[in-house]
Design a protein around this motif. Structure first.
Motif, PDB file in Angstrom:
ATOM      1  N   LEU A   1       0.841  -1.186   0.000  1.00 46.40           N
ATOM      2  CA  LEU A   1       0.000   0.000   0.000  1.00 46.40           C
ATOM      3  C   LEU A   1       0.881   1.243   0.000  1.00 46.40           C
ATOM      4  O   LEU A   1       1.874   1.308   0.739  1.00 46.40           O
ATOM      5  N   PRO A   2       0.553   2.253  -0.775  1.00 44.67           N
ATOM      6  CA  PRO A   2       1.310   3.509  -0.696  1.00 44.67           C
ATOM      7  C   PRO A   2       1.203   4.096   0.712  1.00 44.67           C
ATOM      8  O   PRO A   2       0.137   4.068   1.327  1.00 44.67           O
ATOM      9  N   VAL A   3       2.307   4.610   1.210  1.00 43.50           N
ATOM     10  CA  VAL A   3       2.329   5.289   2.505  1.00 43.50           C
ATOM     11  C   VAL A   3       2.736   6.735   2.251  1.00 43.50           C
ATOM     12  O   VAL A   3       3.768   6.995   1.610  1.00 43.50           O
ATOM     13  N   VAL A   4       1.939   7.670   2.757  1.00 45.37           N
ATOM     14  CA  VAL A   4       2.108   9.076   2.404  1.00 45.37           C
ATOM     15  C   VAL A   4       2.464   9.902   3.637  1.00 45.37           C
ATOM     16  O   VAL A   4       1.784   9.814   4.675  1.00 45.37           O
ATOM     17  N   ALA A   5       3.525  10.689   3.531  1.00 39.86           N
ATOM     18  CA  ALA A   5       3.898  11.633   4.591  1.00 39.86           C
ATOM     19  C   ALA A   5       2.977  12.842   4.501  1.00 39.86           C
ATOM     20  O   ALA A   5       2.998  13.575   3.516  1.00 39.86           O
ATOM     21  N   LEU A   6       2.173  13.063   5.529  1.00 36.42           N
ATOM     22  CA  LEU A   6       1.157  14.111   5.482  1.00 36.42           C
ATOM     23  C   LEU A   6       1.627  15.442   6.054  1.00 36.42           C
ATOM     24  O   LEU A   6       1.046  16.486   5.753  1.00 36.42           O
ATOM     25  N   ASN A   7       2.658  15.424   6.862  1.00 34.18           N
ATOM     26  CA  ASN A   7       2.985  16.587   7.674  1.00 34.18           C
ATOM     27  C   ASN A   7       3.947  17.541   6.959  1.00 34.18           C
ATOM     28  O   ASN A   7       4.450  17.258   5.879  1.00 34.18           O
ATOM     29  N   VAL A   8       4.203  18.647   7.623  1.00 38.17           N
ATOM     30  CA  VAL A   8       5.228  19.603   7.217  1.00 38.17           C
ATOM     31  C   VAL A   8       6.227  19.728   8.367  1.00 38.17           C
ATOM     32  O   VAL A   8       6.041  19.135   9.429  1.00 38.17           O
ATOM     33  N   GLU A   9       7.261  20.506   8.151  1.00 41.25           N
ATOM     34  CA  GLU A   9       8.248  20.694   9.218  1.00 41.25           C
ATOM     35  C   GLU A   9       7.605  21.418  10.398  1.00 41.25           C
ATOM     36  O   GLU A   9       6.815  22.350  10.221  1.00 41.25           O
ATOM     37  N   ARG A  10       7.977  21.000  11.586  1.00 42.17           N
ATOM     38  CA  ARG A  10       7.439  21.631  12.792  1.00 42.17           C
ATOM     39  C   ARG A  10       7.776  23.124  12.818  1.00 42.17           C
ATOM     40  O   ARG A  10       7.006  23.940  13.330  1.00 42.17           O
ATOM     41  N   SER A  11       8.908  23.489  12.240  1.00 40.68           N
ATOM     42  CA  SER A  11       9.324  24.892  12.248  1.00 40.68           C
ATOM     43  C   SER A  11       8.340  25.777  11.493  1.00 40.68           C
ATOM     44  O   SER A  11       8.150  26.944  11.847  1.00 40.68           O
ATOM     45  N   LEU A  12       7.690  25.236  10.451  1.00 40.83           N
ATOM     46  CA  LEU A  12       6.723  26.036   9.696  1.00 40.83           C
ATOM     47  C   LEU A  12       5.510  26.364  10.562  1.00 40.83           C
ATOM     48  O   LEU A  12       5.003  27.492  10.545  1.00 40.83           O
ATOM     49  N   ILE A  13       5.067  25.398  11.339  1.00 38.61           N
ATOM     50  CA  ILE A  13       3.922  25.626  12.222  1.00 38.61           C
ATOM     51  C   ILE A  13       4.308  26.605  13.332  1.00 38.61           C
ATOM     52  O   ILE A  13       3.535  27.502  13.691  1.00 38.61           O
ATOM     53  N   SER A  14       5.525  26.448  13.870  1.00 38.36           N
ATOM     54  CA  SER A  14       5.980  27.350  14.927  1.00 38.36           C
ATOM     55  C   SER A  14       6.092  28.780  14.424  1.00 38.36           C
ATOM     56  O   SER A  14       5.701  29.730  15.119  1.00 38.36           O
ATOM     57  N   ARG A  15       6.622  28.955  13.216  1.00 38.05           N
ATOM     58  CA  ARG A  15       6.738  30.301  12.649  1.00 38.05           C
ATOM     59  C   ARG A  15       5.361  30.936  12.454  1.00 38.05           C
ATOM     60  O   ARG A  15       5.176  32.131  12.687  1.00 38.05           O
ATOM     61  N   THR A  16       4.398  30.129  12.030  1.00 40.70           N
ATOM     62  CA  THR A  16       3.043  30.647  11.852  1.00 40.70           C
ATOM     63  C   THR A  16       2.468  31.090  13.189  1.00 40.70           C
ATOM     64  O   THR A  16       1.829  32.146  13.287  1.00 40.70           O
ATOM     65  N   ALA A  17       2.703  30.299  14.234  1.00 38.30           N
ATOM     66  CA  ALA A  17       2.190  30.657  15.553  1.00 38.30           C
ATOM     67  C   ALA A  17       2.832  31.928  16.083  1.00 38.30           C
ATOM     68  O   ALA A  17       2.197  32.708  16.800  1.00 38.30           O
ATOM     69  N   ARG A  18       4.097  32.156  15.729  1.00 37.54           N
ATOM     70  CA  ARG A  18       4.789  33.354  16.215  1.00 37.54           C
ATOM     71  C   ARG A  18       4.456  34.589  15.386  1.00 37.54           C
ATOM     72  O   ARG A  18       4.216  35.664  15.938  1.00 37.54           O
ATOM     73  N   ASN A  19       4.455  34.439  14.060  1.00 42.71           N
ATOM     74  CA  ASN A  19       4.424  35.615  13.189  1.00 42.71           C
ATOM     75  C   ASN A  19       3.182  35.735  12.317  1.00 42.71           C
ATOM     76  O   ASN A  19       2.953  36.797  11.739  1.00 42.71           O
ATOM     77  N   GLY A  20       2.408  34.658  12.205  1.00 38.45           N
ATOM     78  CA  GLY A  20       1.259  34.681  11.322  1.00 38.45           C
ATOM     79  C   GLY A  20       1.603  34.140   9.943  1.00 38.45           C
ATOM     80  O   GLY A  20       2.750  34.248   9.478  1.00 38.45           O
ATOM     81  N   TRP A  21       0.627  33.557   9.265  1.00 39.74           N
ATOM     82  CA  TRP A  21       0.837  32.934   7.968  1.00 39.74           C
ATOM     83  C   TRP A  21       1.244  33.959   6.912  1.00 39.74           C
ATOM     84  O   TRP A  21       2.086  33.684   6.051  1.00 39.74           O
ATOM     85  N   ALA A  22       0.670  35.134   6.974  1.00 39.92           N
ATOM     86  CA  ALA A  22       0.956  36.156   5.967  1.00 39.92           C
ATOM     87  C   ALA A  22       2.413  36.584   5.985  1.00 39.92           C
ATOM     88  O   ALA A  22       2.937  37.063   4.966  1.00 39.92           O
ATOM     89  N   ALA A  23       3.090  36.428   7.117  1.00 36.72           N
ATOM     90  CA  ALA A  23       4.487  36.864   7.228  1.00 36.72           C
ATOM     91  C   ALA A  23       5.463  35.852   6.642  1.00 36.72           C
ATOM     92  O   ALA A  23       6.653  36.155   6.523  1.00 36.72           O
TER      93      ALA A  23
END
Length: 397
Positions: A145-167
């Motif tokens: 069965l194909p196995v798919v990596a769904l996530n992104v780097e944790r740093s991207l989520i942390s940056r969004t929490a600190r600065n907002g997606w638009a930044a």
């Protein structure tokens, strides 16, 4: 042959389900062990349920990451669905997109377990016990069965929490699009989560020009980006392969049809099914009819037989800004040290703690009978605690 296998699997999953007695429900919980129930806790016949689920384009199997029984349930449910629909792909929150080539080599049978764990840097990237997930990965490889990596780097989520997606510049977004706005109910639940894991808004004031309201908005936005990233990979897999996608992910990304299901709907994928394991001691009031399409009752947890090792005795909740204590086991080292649910663990023995793997690595080096200094954040203030490990390790997490 496949129909016979499907019948055997369904029969195994059905054992004891409709015949569970009312007194068992009262004694053990609202969803007795071995019972499939709907979102209100009403028992369901498992065979028709699984036949219906096998036709869904996406099935989300939620989990609490550190509960081994949850992963066993995920494996058995995956097997039941596969018996009815062999055209599946398995999505996993545990790994970011950049590690898809490693997953492809694993699914093709080109890597040993040790090579897979080393090439994914599992302990740092995810951190929770790989033995919880390896049976699912082995099942996928066995059936090609194909196995798919769904996530992104944790740093991207942390940056969004600190600065907002638009930044965040578009070139640094890992291909993730702008998420659909979350529902008000989801916003409220996320705000409650933030309040439980951080200082109260009434005490916070402004810090570095960021008000408590701004911080909450960015936390919610970061969670939505996280949901969107996984939804996009699920939708892409469904579109490219035509397979139904069974995703292994944290319950918070799936419950109540919010999170990933909400983002999938925005991407044109409707009919997503959400399934959750239901622990014996879980609050029955959570069965509000909306939490999931179906839940499966689990019995009381039984400690695994394993070589004794140091244990702190906490459930760890990873988030955009590090890890927090989700629950503290009674009589544990953590309880004796004064750790509380909602504490954010910043450092252990002077080592920064940013992921569960960081804390696990320090604890594993801890000798029985020694002391472990911890730096935590509670109600907006940093504190120092000391965890004393007994001469003989205690049972628990």
């Amino acid at each position: 042959m496949r129909m016979r296998l499907a019948s055997l699997v369904l029969a195994a999953l059905a054992l004891g389900a409709p015949s569970a007695r009312a007194e068992d429900a009262a004694r053990i919980g609202c969803v007795p062990p071995g019972v499939w129930a709907d979102g209100t806790g009403t028992a369901m016949e498992p065979v028709p349920l699984l036949r219906r689920l096998a036709e869904a384009p996406v099935v989300l199997l939620g989990e609490q990451h550190d509960r081994q029984d949850h992963h066993r349930w995920q494996l058995h449910t995956l097997a039941g669905l596969h018996a009815l629909n062999p055209d599946l792909a398995v999505g996993m929150e545990m790994l970011p997109r950049r590690l898809q080539p490693v997953l492809d080599r694993w699914a093709a049978g080109d890597l040993t377990e040790a090579e897979f764990l080393r090439q994914t840097d599992w302990r740092s990237v995810w951190g929770f016990d790989p033995n919880f997930y390896l049976p699912i990965l082995q099942f996928a490889r066995l059936h090609r069965l194909p196995v798919v990596a769904l996530n992104v780097e944790r740093s991207l989520i942390s940056r969004t929490a600190r600065n907002g997606w638009a930044a965040i510049p578009e070139a640094e977004r890992e291909g993730v699009g702008t998420p659909a706005g979350p529902s008000e109910a989801y916003r409220s639940r996320l705000a409650e989560t933030l309040a439980a894991h951080d200082r109260p808004a009434s005490q916070a004031g402004s810090a570095n020009g960021v008000t408590p309201t701004d911080a909450a908005a960015r936390f919610i936005e970061a969670q939505s980006v996280w949901d969107r990233a996984m939804a996009e990979k699920i939708a892409e897999t469904r579109r490219v392969t035509g397979r139904a996608v069974v995703a292994i992910l944290g319950e918070g990304h799936a419950a109540h049809g919010d999170g990933v299901p909400h983002q999938l709907a925005d991407l044109g994928i409707t009919g997503t099914a959400v399934l959750l394991p239901w622990d014996a001691d879980r609050d029955c009031d959570e069965l509000d009819g909306r939490i999931a399409d179906a839940v499966f009752g689990l019995g009381p947890s039984i400690a695994e037989a394993e070589p004794p090792r140091p244990r702190l005795g906490v459930q760890l909740d990873p988030g955009p800004d590090g890890i927090s204590v989700g629950a503290v086991s009674d009589g544990s080292v953590a309880a004796a040290a004064g750790l509380r649910s909602g504490d954010r663990i910043l450092a252990a023995a002077g080592n920064p703690v940013r992921a569960p793997a960081d804390l696990v690595a320090v604890i594993r080096r801890q000798a029985p009978g020694t002391w472990l200094p911890l730096t935590i954040r509670r109600d907006g203030a940093d504190r120092e605690l000391v965890a004393k490990f007994p001469a003989e390790p205690l049972p628990g997490r």
